[in-house]
Design a protein around this motif. Structure first.
Motif, mmCIF file in Angstrom:
data_model
loop_
_atom_site.group_PDB
_atom_site.id
_atom_site.type_symbol
_atom_site.label_atom_id
_atom_site.label_comp_id
_atom_site.label_asym_id
_atom_site.label_seq_id
_atom_site.Cartn_x
_atom_site.Cartn_y
_atom_site.Cartn_z
ATOM 1 N N MET A 1 -11.002 2.161 11.310
ATOM 2 C CA MET A 1 -9.695 1.606 10.992
ATOM 3 C C MET A 1 -9.425 1.607 9.494
ATOM 4 O O MET A 1 -8.423 1.066 9.050
ATOM 5 N N GLY A 2 -10.295 2.230 8.731
ATOM 6 C CA GLY A 2 -10.091 2.289 7.290
ATOM 7 C C GLY A 2 -8.884 3.132 6.911
ATOM 8 O O GLY A 2 -8.175 2.817 5.952
ATOM 9 N N ASP A 3 -8.656 4.212 7.672
ATOM 10 C CA ASP A 3 -7.493 5.061 7.389
ATOM 11 C C ASP A 3 -6.182 4.309 7.630
ATOM 12 O O ASP A 3 -5.189 4.539 6.936
ATOM 13 N N VAL A 4 -6.185 3.418 8.614
ATOM 14 C CA VAL A 4 -4.974 2.649 8.917
ATOM 15 C C VAL A 4 -4.655 1.694 7.768
ATOM 16 O O VAL A 4 -3.503 1.582 7.350
ATOM 17 N N LYS A 5 -5.680 1.043 7.238
ATOM 18 C CA LYS A 5 -5.472 0.135 6.110
ATOM 19 C C LYS A 5 -5.022 0.904 4.869
ATOM 20 O O LYS A 5 -4.153 0.450 4.127
ATOM 21 N N LEU A 6 -5.617 2.075 4.661
ATOM 22 C CA LEU A 6 -5.241 2.897 3.515
ATOM 23 C C LEU A 6 -3.807 3.393 3.653
ATOM 24 O O LEU A 6 -3.058 3.424 2.671
ATOM 25 N N SER A 7 -3.403 3.763 4.857
ATOM 26 C CA SER A 7 -2.040 4.264 5.040
ATOM 27 C C SER A 7 -1.009 3.171 4.776
ATOM 28 O O SER A 7 0.077 3.458 4.266
ATOM 29 N N ALA A 8 -1.336 1.929 5.099
ATOM 30 C CA ALA A 8 -0.411 0.836 4.804
ATOM 31 C C ALA A 8 -0.237 0.668 3.299
ATOM 32 O O ALA A 8 0.887 0.506 2.806
ATOM 33 N N LEU A 9 -1.329 0.729 2.563
ATOM 34 C CA LEU A 9 -1.240 0.609 1.105
ATOM 35 C C LEU A 9 -0.480 1.772 0.478
ATOM 36 O O LEU A 9 0.347 1.580 -0.416
ATOM 37 N N LEU A 10 -0.783 2.984 0.942
ATOM 38 C CA LEU A 10 -0.100 4.148 0.379
ATOM 39 C C LEU A 10 1.378 4.155 0.740
ATOM 40 O O LEU A 10 2.219 4.526 -0.076
ATOM 41 N N GLY A 11 1.704 3.758 1.965
ATOM 42 C CA GLY A 11 3.102 3.675 2.367
ATOM 43 C C GLY A 11 3.872 2.640 1.567
ATOM 44 O O GLY A 11 5.030 2.842 1.213
ATOM 45 N N LEU A 12 3.212 1.527 1.267
ATOM 46 C CA LEU A 12 3.852 0.497 0.453
ATOM 47 C C LEU A 12 4.100 0.996 -0.965
ATOM 48 O O LEU A 12 5.189 0.807 -1.521
ATOM 49 N N ALA A 13 3.101 1.657 -1.535
ATOM 50 C CA ALA A 13 3.240 2.149 -2.907
ATOM 51 C C ALA A 13 4.286 3.258 -3.004
ATOM 52 O O ALA A 13 5.123 3.259 -3.911
ATOM 53 N N LEU A 14 4.249 4.208 -2.070
ATOM 54 C CA LEU A 14 5.223 5.296 -2.114
ATOM 55 C C LEU A 14 6.607 4.829 -1.694
ATOM 56 O O LEU A 14 7.615 5.341 -2.183
ATOM 57 N N GLY A 15 6.680 3.868 -0.782
ATOM 58 C CA GLY A 15 7.971 3.333 -0.379
ATOM 59 C C GLY A 15 8.667 2.595 -1.497
ATOM 60 O O GLY A 15 9.896 2.556 -1.552
ATOM 61 N N TYR A 16 7.891 2.014 -2.391
ATOM 62 C CA TYR A 16 8.474 1.336 -3.559
ATOM 63 C C TYR A 16 9.186 2.340 -4.459
ATOM 64 O O TYR A 16 10.193 2.010 -5.076
ATOM 65 N N LEU A 17 8.671 3.562 -4.515
ATOM 66 C CA LEU A 17 9.264 4.592 -5.362
ATOM 67 C C LEU A 17 10.528 5.190 -4.749
ATOM 68 O O LEU A 17 11.326 5.790 -5.449
ATOM 69 N N GLY A 18 10.668 5.096 -3.442
ATOM 70 C CA GLY A 18 11.860 5.624 -2.795
ATOM 71 C C GLY A 18 11.519 6.392 -1.528
ATOM 72 O O GLY A 18 10.360 6.512 -1.127
ATOM 73 N N PHE A 19 12.574 6.913 -0.912
ATOM 74 C CA PHE A 19 12.400 7.609 0.358
ATOM 75 C C PHE A 19 11.723 8.961 0.184
ATOM 76 O O PHE A 19 10.830 9.315 0.948
ATOM 77 N N PHE A 20 12.133 9.748 -0.786
ATOM 78 C CA PHE A 20 11.612 11.097 -0.928
ATOM 79 C C PHE A 20 10.147 11.144 -1.354
ATOM 80 O O PHE A 20 9.395 11.971 -0.835
ATOM 81 N N PRO A 21 9.671 10.294 -2.268
ATOM 82 C CA PRO A 21 8.234 10.297 -2.545
ATOM 83 C C PRO A 21 7.398 9.935 -1.312
ATOM 84 O O PRO A 21 6.331 10.493 -1.083
ATOM 85 N N ARG A 22 7.920 9.008 -0.495
ATOM 86 C CA ARG A 22 7.210 8.635 0.732
ATOM 87 C C ARG A 22 7.193 9.805 1.716
ATOM 88 O O ARG A 22 6.163 10.095 2.329
ATOM 89 N N LEU A 23 8.301 10.495 1.844
ATOM 90 C CA LEU A 23 8.377 11.640 2.740
ATOM 91 C C LEU A 23 7.467 12.771 2.269
ATOM 92 O O LEU A 23 6.718 13.351 3.062
ATOM 93 N N ILE A 24 7.506 13.076 0.994
ATOM 94 C CA ILE A 24 6.677 14.143 0.438
ATOM 95 C C ILE A 24 5.198 13.770 0.514
ATOM 96 O O ILE A 24 4.353 14.594 0.878
ATOM 97 N N GLY A 25 4.869 12.526 0.189
ATOM 98 C CA GLY A 25 3.485 12.079 0.224
ATOM 99 C C GLY A 25 2.897 12.125 1.623
ATOM 100 O O GLY A 25 1.762 12.563 1.821
ATOM 101 N N GLY A 26 3.652 11.688 2.602
ATOM 102 C CA GLY A 26 3.176 11.735 3.988
ATOM 103 C C GLY A 26 3.021 13.151 4.506
ATOM 104 O O GLY A 26 2.021 13.491 5.142
#
Length: 69
Positions: A1-26
């Motif tokens: 479940m480490g990947d799930v916790k990491l994805s939440a952190l990365l989604g939060l960080a990229l989501g703060y920057l906006g929609f396109f960084p989150r889309l590109i990062g994912g």
């Protein structure tokens, strides 16, 4: 479940920057993970039954999303 916790952190960080960084990062995370898996399969380092960690690919994808923002 480490990947799930990491994805939440990365989604939060990229989501703060906006929609396109989150889309590109994912998307970049999945592309990098697929390429690494394909290369490992072609080099016969892993089999179809092996497990490959997805965390490093997610970190690279988030870094790409961060750089392109």
């Amino acid at each position: 479940m480490g990947d799930v916790k990491l994805s939440a952190l990365l989604g939060l960080a990229l989501g703060y920057l906006g929609f396109f960084p989150r889309l590109i990062g994912g998307t970049a995370g999945f592309v990098v993970g697929g390429l690494v898996s394909l290369i490992a399969l072609l080099a016969r380092r892993v089999t179809l039954r092996s497990s490959i960690p997805f965390g490093p690919a997610m970190l690279v994808g988030a870094f790409v999303g961060l750089l392109l923002s």
